[in-house]
Design an enzyme around this catalytic site. Structure first.
Site, short mmCIF file in Angstrom:
data_model
loop_
_atom_site.label_atom_id
_atom_site.label_comp_id
_atom_site.label_asym_id
_atom_site.label_seq_id
_atom_site.Cartn_x
_atom_site.Cartn_y
_atom_site.Cartn_z
N ASP A 297 2.96 8.14 -14.14
CA ASP A 297 4.04 8.72 -13.34
C ASP A 297 5.12 9.37 -14.23
O ASP A 297 5.56 8.77 -15.21
CB ASP A 297 4.72 7.64 -12.51
CG ASP A 297 3.79 6.95 -11.54
OD1 ASP A 297 2.61 6.72 -11.88
OD2 ASP A 297 4.24 6.65 -10.42
N HIS B 19 7.73 11.40 -12.32
CA HIS B 19 8.84 11.32 -11.34
C HIS B 19 10.06 12.15 -11.73
O HIS B 19 11.19 11.64 -11.80
CB HIS B 19 9.24 9.86 -11.12
CG HIS B 19 8.34 9.14 -10.16
ND1 HIS B 19 8.19 9.52 -8.84
CD2 HIS B 19 7.54 8.06 -10.33
CE1 HIS B 19 7.34 8.71 -8.25
NE2 HIS B 19 6.92 7.82 -9.12
N ASP C 281 2.24 11.68 -9.27
CA ASP C 281 3.66 11.34 -9.07
C ASP C 281 4.53 12.13 -10.04
O ASP C 281 5.23 11.59 -10.90
CB ASP C 281 3.90 9.83 -9.20
CG ASP C 281 3.59 9.11 -7.91
OD1 ASP C 281 2.93 9.69 -7.02
OD2 ASP C 281 4.00 7.93 -7.76
N ASN D 117 0.55 9.58 -4.89
CA ASN D 117 1.03 9.39 -3.52
C ASN D 117 2.35 10.11 -3.23
O ASN D 117 2.77 10.19 -2.07
CB ASN D 117 1.19 7.89 -3.21
CG ASN D 117 2.27 7.23 -4.05
OD1 ASN D 117 2.19 7.23 -5.28
ND2 ASN D 117 3.27 6.66 -3.41
N HIS D 118 3.00 10.65 -4.26
CA HIS D 118 4.21 11.45 -4.02
C HIS D 118 3.91 12.94 -3.92
O HIS D 118 4.83 13.73 -3.69
CB HIS D 118 5.25 11.18 -5.10
CG HIS D 118 6.02 9.92 -4.87
ND1 HIS D 118 7.28 9.90 -4.29
CD2 HIS D 118 5.70 8.63 -5.10
CE1 HIS D 118 7.70 8.64 -4.21
NE2 HIS D 118 6.76 7.85 -4.69
#
Length: 436
Positions: A176, A178, A208, A240-241
């Site tokens: 990730d 982010h 992500d 999932n983002h």
């Protein structure tokens, strides 16, 4: 601020594209290199090595200082006279422009802009000081237009790739991000300082890319630009983002609107997600190490075989409705031993090691026994996944067969480190990154 003291950030601002920026234009791809020739000087179509048409000069810091073509070096001692006639043949004149050196490419235009974004400047060209990791006085509508075009091109590449990528080592695997563009730049300077073209490894990102951090747009813009330059070495899978509904709950949609205004911001957000809709969902390194964002899917969804991943639709704007298999791969987690009570153990026993994911309220959790069965059925040795923040940037789990990697430090104000994984020479090595 970002960047090294010996680099000249003003070059990034003053030049339209890449050559003046040592981190932008860094090589050629294997399908766009000089043809081999026989003794008579005629090109041969053989499956062998060939001389690349571009040459680079590297600073001692690892950044590029100069780029030349074979034609530039004619008449110097770098190219002998026996090569001159070959370079003038029609076959060479028809060689396609090499992506990594194309000054007019959308990729290099975006990467050059991101160099400007990264650096602090005492004078932004308009008499103002510019902070690091800011756009300063740049006309953001131009950035947005370039990005929308980039998304369309990268989406076409994603659509052409299988849902399960087959990758050969060596591979660096990152978890990730982010929206942490600062850490992404740190990884670049450590792992692919001369660019992915000149680095003898591939780079696999486990999803992500957006939400929570403030620079989701810049992270995606950077990754998409590199993907377009080197599609076979810069590999991206979906987390999932990378889903519209999730971004609406978190920050990426509002980030796009804040940076580009309501109309163009929505255009940027939608272009991003149209590309996300076609992203691959998993990768397998050397047919032994499966890499996903979340975790292994429930046996009931795939019969325990990873080959079923390639049956997932390529265009997946609503994965929850369109493919529960894709949803599992993006959302699943390993279950912690301390979270298993008698009731949970019964559910695990009756569902081949899977339970409903009570932590996230969707998808599943799996135990070590489920993982062992999955590995054996697919002749795999390990699974590398992301999806969960770990204090050290990584965690080895489930009898050493599962590795979680997280590549964004100080996540949501925490004190966690960022890490990546190197898969090479039959070893899986974790690397923690000092981002201070």
């Amino acid at each position: 601020g970002g960047g090294d003291e010996d680099e000249e950030p003003m070059e990034v601002m003053d030049q339209t594209l890449g050559v003046s920026d040592p981190n932008v234009e860094e090589g050629t791809s294997t399908d766009e290199v000089m043809a081999s020739v026989d003794n008579s000087g005629f090109p041969l179509d053989i499956n062998g090595y060939s001389i690349a048409t571009h040459f680079v000069k590297v600073r001692r810091t690892g950044t590029l200082s100069d780029v030349n073509t074979l034609w530039d070096l004619v008449g110097t001692d770098a190219v002998s006279g026996s090569v001159d006639s070959i370079l003038n043949q029609p076959a060479f004149n028809r060689l396609p422009s090499i992506r990594a050196f194309d000054r007019n490419s959308k990729s290099n235009e975006m990467l050059n802009g991101l160099r400007y974004f990264e650096h602090a400047l005492k004078n932004d060209g308009r008499g103002h000081e510019k902070e690091a990791f800011s756009w300063g006085a740049v006309e953001k509508s131009s950035v947005a237009r370039c990005f929308v075009d980039l998304c369309a091109r990268v989406g076409n590449i994603f659509s052409s790739e299988p849902r399960l990528l087959e990758v050969s080592s060596p591979v660096y695997v990152l978890g990730d991000l982010h929206g942490n563009f600062h850490d992404l730049v740190c990884f670049e300077k450590v792992l692919w300082r001369m660019g992915p073209v000149l680095t003898p490894a591939s780079f696999l990102f486990l999803g992500d890319y957006v939400d929570r951090g403030e620079h989701g747009f810049e992270v995606v813009a950077y990754l998409f630009a590199q993907k377009l330059l080197m599609p076979s070495k810069f590999l991206l899978i979906r987390g999932n983002h990378e889903i519209r509904a999730v971004q609406e709950l978190f920050s990426y949609k509002s980030e796009c609107i804040r940076k580009f205004g309501s109309s163009q911001g929505m255009e940027v957000w939608e272009a991003t997600n149209k590309a996300f809709d076609t992203m691959p969902l998993a990768a397998c390194i050397d047919k032994k190490v499966l890499c996903v964002h979340g975790g292994i899917p429930a046996t009931s969804l795939c019969s325990g075989l990873i080959t079923t991943l390639n049956r997932i639709p390529t265009h997946l704007p609503d994965p929850y409705e369109q493919s529960q298999l894709a949803w599992d791969v993006m959302w699943n987690d390993p279950i912690r031993v301390e979270d298993i009570d008698d009731s949970t153990q019964k559910e695990l026993d009756s569902n081949k090691g899977f339970v409903e994911n009570f932590s996230r309220g969707t998808a599943h959790m799996f135990n070590a026994e489920a993982l062992e069965r999955f590995l054996k059925a697919n002749k795999l040795s390990h699974v590398i996944r992301a999806h969960e923040m770990k204090a050290s940037g990584f965690q080895i789990q489930q009898h050493g067969r599962l590795l979680t990697v997280f590549s964004s430090s100080h996540y949501c104000g925490a004190a966690n480190e960022a890490a990546c994984v190197l898969v090479d020479n039959r070893k899986i090595r974790t690397i923690r990154l000092d981002t201070t």
